[in-house]
Design a protein around this motif. Structure first.
Motif, mmCIF file in Angstrom:
data_model
loop_
_atom_site.group_PDB
_atom_site.id
_atom_site.type_symbol
_atom_site.label_atom_id
_atom_site.label_comp_id
_atom_site.label_asym_id
_atom_site.label_seq_id
_atom_site.Cartn_x
_atom_site.Cartn_y
_atom_site.Cartn_z
ATOM 1 N N ASN A 407 45.677 37.090 44.485
ATOM 2 C CA ASN A 407 44.602 37.645 43.670
ATOM 3 C C ASN A 407 43.248 37.301 44.274
ATOM 4 O O ASN A 407 43.042 36.177 44.754
ATOM 5 C CB ASN A 407 44.664 37.087 42.245
ATOM 6 C CG ASN A 407 45.831 37.643 41.452
ATOM 7 O OD1 ASN A 407 46.269 38.770 41.684
ATOM 8 N ND2 ASN A 407 46.342 36.857 40.515
ATOM 9 N N CYS A 408 42.335 38.249 44.260
ATOM 10 C CA CYS A 408 40.969 37.985 44.703
ATOM 11 C C CYS A 408 40.286 37.089 43.676
ATOM 12 O O CYS A 408 40.221 37.427 42.488
ATOM 13 C CB CYS A 408 40.202 39.302 44.854
ATOM 14 S SG CYS A 408 38.462 39.095 45.271
ATOM 15 N N GLY A 438 43.358 40.541 39.996
ATOM 16 C CA GLY A 438 42.036 40.906 40.491
ATOM 17 C C GLY A 438 41.676 42.302 40.027
ATOM 18 O O GLY A 438 42.482 43.227 40.132
ATOM 19 N N ALA A 439 40.459 42.453 39.513
ATOM 20 C CA ALA A 439 40.035 43.757 39.006
ATOM 21 C C ALA A 439 39.609 44.698 40.117
ATOM 22 O O ALA A 439 39.629 45.925 39.946
ATOM 23 C CB ALA A 439 38.887 43.573 38.017
ATOM 24 N N GLY A 440 39.211 44.154 41.267
ATOM 25 C CA GLY A 440 38.717 44.963 42.383
ATOM 26 C C GLY A 440 37.223 44.802 42.563
ATOM 27 O O GLY A 440 36.458 44.971 41.613
ATOM 28 N N CYS A 441 36.802 44.443 43.766
ATOM 29 C CA CYS A 441 35.384 44.253 44.053
ATOM 30 C C CYS A 441 35.143 44.561 45.528
ATOM 31 O O CYS A 441 36.066 44.933 46.266
ATOM 32 C CB CYS A 441 34.955 42.816 43.714
ATOM 33 S SG CYS A 441 35.757 41.544 44.710
ATOM 34 N N LEU A 442 33.886 44.385 45.968
ATOM 35 C CA LEU A 442 33.547 44.689 47.355
ATOM 36 C C LEU A 442 34.275 43.769 48.331
ATOM 37 O O LEU A 442 34.708 44.197 49.407
ATOM 38 C CB LEU A 442 32.035 44.576 47.562
ATOM 39 C CG LEU A 442 31.180 45.662 46.899
ATOM 40 C CD1 LEU A 442 29.700 45.373 47.109
ATOM 41 C CD2 LEU A 442 31.536 47.038 47.451
ATOM 42 N N ARG A 443 34.407 42.499 47.989
ATOM 43 C CA ARG A 443 35.019 41.549 48.917
ATOM 44 C C ARG A 443 36.492 41.859 49.159
ATOM 45 O O ARG A 443 37.016 41.590 50.233
ATOM 46 C CB ARG A 443 34.859 40.120 48.404
ATOM 47 C CG ARG A 443 33.427 39.605 48.434
ATOM 48 C CD ARG A 443 33.387 38.096 48.413
ATOM 49 N NE ARG A 443 33.991 37.519 49.614
ATOM 50 C CZ ARG A 443 34.209 36.209 49.777
ATOM 51 N NH1 ARG A 443 33.883 35.363 48.801
ATOM 52 N NH2 ARG A 443 34.740 35.753 50.879
ATOM 53 N N GLY A 446 38.196 46.655 46.734
ATOM 54 C CA GLY A 446 38.670 47.334 45.537
ATOM 55 C C GLY A 446 40.140 47.197 45.253
ATOM 56 O O GLY A 446 40.663 47.823 44.324
ATOM 57 N N THR A 447 40.854 46.371 46.011
ATOM 58 C CA THR A 447 42.305 46.249 45.835
ATOM 59 C C THR A 447 42.698 45.209 44.801
ATOM 60 O O THR A 447 43.806 45.245 44.264
ATOM 61 C CB THR A 447 42.977 45.880 47.167
ATOM 62 O OG1 THR A 447 42.514 44.579 47.585
ATOM 63 C CG2 THR A 447 42.638 46.900 48.246
ATOM 64 N N GLY A 448 41.825 44.234 44.532
ATOM 65 C CA GLY A 448 42.174 43.129 43.641
ATOM 66 C C GLY A 448 42.883 41.996 44.348
ATOM 67 O O GLY A 448 43.214 40.993 43.712
ATOM 68 N N GLN A 502 48.031 33.051 41.046
ATOM 69 C CA GLN A 502 47.760 33.408 42.444
ATOM 70 C C GLN A 502 48.157 34.834 42.794
ATOM 71 O O GLN A 502 47.663 35.392 43.766
ATOM 72 C CB GLN A 502 48.480 32.427 43.373
ATOM 73 C CG GLN A 502 47.928 31.021 43.322
ATOM 74 C CD GLN A 502 48.523 30.148 44.418
ATOM 75 O OE1 GLN A 502 48.677 30.582 45.553
ATOM 76 N NE2 GLN A 502 48.845 28.912 44.086
ATOM 77 N N THR A 503 49.073 35.418 42.023
ATOM 78 C CA THR A 503 49.467 36.798 42.275
ATOM 79 C C THR A 503 49.917 37.419 40.962
ATOM 80 O O THR A 503 49.846 36.787 39.904
ATOM 81 C CB THR A 503 50.572 36.873 43.345
ATOM 82 O OG1 THR A 503 50.736 38.237 43.776
ATOM 83 C CG2 THR A 503 51.900 36.364 42.826
ATOM 84 N N THR A 504 50.382 38.668 41.027
ATOM 85 C CA THR A 504 50.771 39.399 39.829
ATOM 86 C C THR A 504 52.269 39.684 39.840
ATOM 87 O O THR A 504 52.922 39.652 40.886
ATOM 88 C CB THR A 504 50.019 40.745 39.737
ATOM 89 O OG1 THR A 504 50.436 41.581 40.833
ATOM 90 C CG2 THR A 504 48.510 40.531 39.812
#
Length: 514
Positions: A407-408, A438-443, A446-448, A502-504
């Motif tokens: 997860n990001c 992770g919801a998704g962001c620039l870093r 967008g994958t999460g 740490q993950t989904t």
């Protein structure tokens, strides 16, 4: 794009071959003569620079239409040299310039090749591959892949050009593709750098190149295949300057880490790491080597390719064109008095038999195998021709592994998985009170997800199992002390990552369900 300087010199010396006289539509003709079209001038060149020669003025200057966004810096100089005359530009809309290019009758490079000799095709392709836009794109896509932490670059031919995708953390993500008119030129540049035949577009080819990005040195494996709309290429990026991971950084549970360290430290026998391509098997083997005393032991590896340079280790690359295969290298290396041997992969009967022989004669042997889980390595080795009594006497353990995305940490949010997703676990594992993703962001683009970690299954071969293997009487998959549970070993090990946010569940089921 640039015109071939050698071709220009020939034109100026009067030795160049010229194509037909251009027949311009009514209204475009001007002056006493029309310009000849040099052989090296293509519609692709004119469209790229957004210009088109339309006639010869009274004073002998070449009249050239130029769109508002024309690239005049190169084209004016090059066409002036090609014609041996002054080039005078005339502003026009792109639609007018485009119609003028069409009226010239010059062909695209792709269409021209049918009537050219192979050496002429190669010369044209080499010229295109060295043009600044092409060079810039190849450099940019490799830089983009490195910055994103990608393991592969995919350039796939489509009807209207090519699309680019990067494999980041095991999943493909869209990247900036080359301009449609540069597809063949980009491919030609990559083939030239990798030492491949640029004129051969009908058969698959494999090659390698090495590039340096600041302090980093990359080995890039290049693979091309012909497809419906042209050749597609995949670049596998290997960072030679990277540092191998240590066992404690792999993400093993405390119990499994201790058990694996015990296997690694043994003086002889066979230890295998299994999993699909791209699951981190070689990284785990390098980590195992670093747990040995490399200064006091003779350690030799046979790899295809060598992914990291290891200090105090003799590393031998496989070179099939020179006759150096895994089996051929192993025969020689057994005479090098090794204590530990790392064999990149057991892929055929001969290599497997040599590995078993080495393990049986007092060497510690590490290698990889393609199987779905740890237990399947036993019948797989028998399928490769290993006698059960030899296998029982040599094999110490098998580690199966997968890589799941993390997860990001910059865009975490809580969520509730579907009942179908939790049903896989709820009958034999306690579910956490809340789930995180992770919801998704620039870093994370967008994958999460950002980065990966491992999920593992470790099969320990004890005396009882060793006897069963040797006698050929083993009938079912055993339950070992390291990964004892009521369900899948990989899922059970991965569930601790879900509990630690740490993950989904979706990611774990995607990767680790067997």
């Amino acid at each position: 794009m640039r015109l071939d300087s050698a071709l220009i010199r020939k034109m100026l010396a009067g030795r160049a071959r010229l194509a037909r006289i251009v027949h311009l539509p009514t209204g475009m003709r001007s002056g006493p003569a029309q310009p000849l079209v040099p052989k090296g001038l293509t519609a692709e060149y004119l469209r790229h620079h957004r210009v088109c020669p339309i006639g010869v003025a009274e004073d002998g200057a070449i009249r050239m239409l130029a769109a508002p966004d024309a690239q005049l810096g190169d084209s004016v100089n090059e066409l002036s040299q090609a014609y041996g005359a002054v080039v005078r530009t005339e502003p026009a809309s792109w639609s007018v310039v485009s119609d003028a290019i069409a009226s010239l009758g010059v062909a695209d490079l792709r269409l021209e090749q049918g009537g050219l000799a192979e050496e002429e095709i190669s010369a044209d392709l080499r010229d295109l591959a060295s043009q600044p836009p092409v060079v810039r794109y190849v450099n940019r896509i490799i830089r983009e892949a490195v910055d994103a932490g990608a393991s592969d670059v995919h350039l796939e031919a489509v009807r209207d050009g090519a699309v680019a995708r990067l494999r980041i953390d095991g999943a493909l993500a869209t990247a900036t593709g080359p301009a449609p008119q540069h597809r063949e030129a980009v491919l030609s540049r990559l083939k030239l750098l990798a030492g491949l035949d640029i004129a051969d577009t009908r058969t698959p080819q494999d090659g390698r190149l090495r590039v340096r990005l600041q302090a980093r040195e990359l080995d890039i494996r290049v693979s091309t295949v012909p497809s419906m709309h042209g050749e597609s290429v995949v670049l596998r990026l290997l960072d030679r300057s990277g540092r191998p991971t240590r066992l404690e950084h792999l993400g093993l549970s405390t119990t499994m880490h201790a058990a694996l360290r015990d296997l690694v430290q043994r003086s002889h026998g066979l230890v295998l790491v299994t999993g699909p391509t791209g699951s981190g098997k070689t990284t785990t083997l390098y980590a195992a080597l670093h747990d040995r005393d490399l200064r006091s032991e003779k350690v030799i590896t046979v790899e295809d390719p060598i992914e990291y340079e290891l200090q105090d280790v003799v590393q031998v690359p496989v070179n099939r064109t020179a006759g150096v295969t895994f089996s051929e290298a192993l025969r020689s290396l057994l005479r090098q008095d090794p204590d530990v041997m790392l064999i990149g992969e057991l892929r055929d009967r001969e290599t497997t038999e040599l590995a078993i022989q080495a393990a049986l004669t007092g060497h510690q042997v590490f290698s990889t195998l393609h199987t779905n889980d740890a237990w399947t390595a036993i019948p797989r080795l028998m399928d490769l021709g290993v006698a059960p009594y030899l296998l029982g006497a040599t094999i110490n353990g098998v580690l199966a592994q997968r890589l799941v995305r993390r997860n990001c940490t910059d865009c975490l949010e809580t969520y509730r998985p579907t009942p179908q997703q939790t049903r896989e676990f709820e009958t034999w594992l306690p579910l956490p009170s809340e789930f995180v993703r992770g919801a998704g962001c620039l870093r994370c683009r967008g994958t999460g997800f950002r980065g990966r970690t491992g999920v593992f299954e470790l099969l320990l071969v004890d005396d009882r199992l060793r006897d069963e293997i040797a006698s050929g009487s083993v009938q079912r998959k055993p339950t070992d002390a390291v990964s004892s549970h009521a369900g899948s070993a990989l899922l059970a090990d991965g569930f601790r990552l879900i509990q630690a946010a740490q993950t989904t569940i979706e990611e774990l089921l995607r990767v680790a369900r067997t």
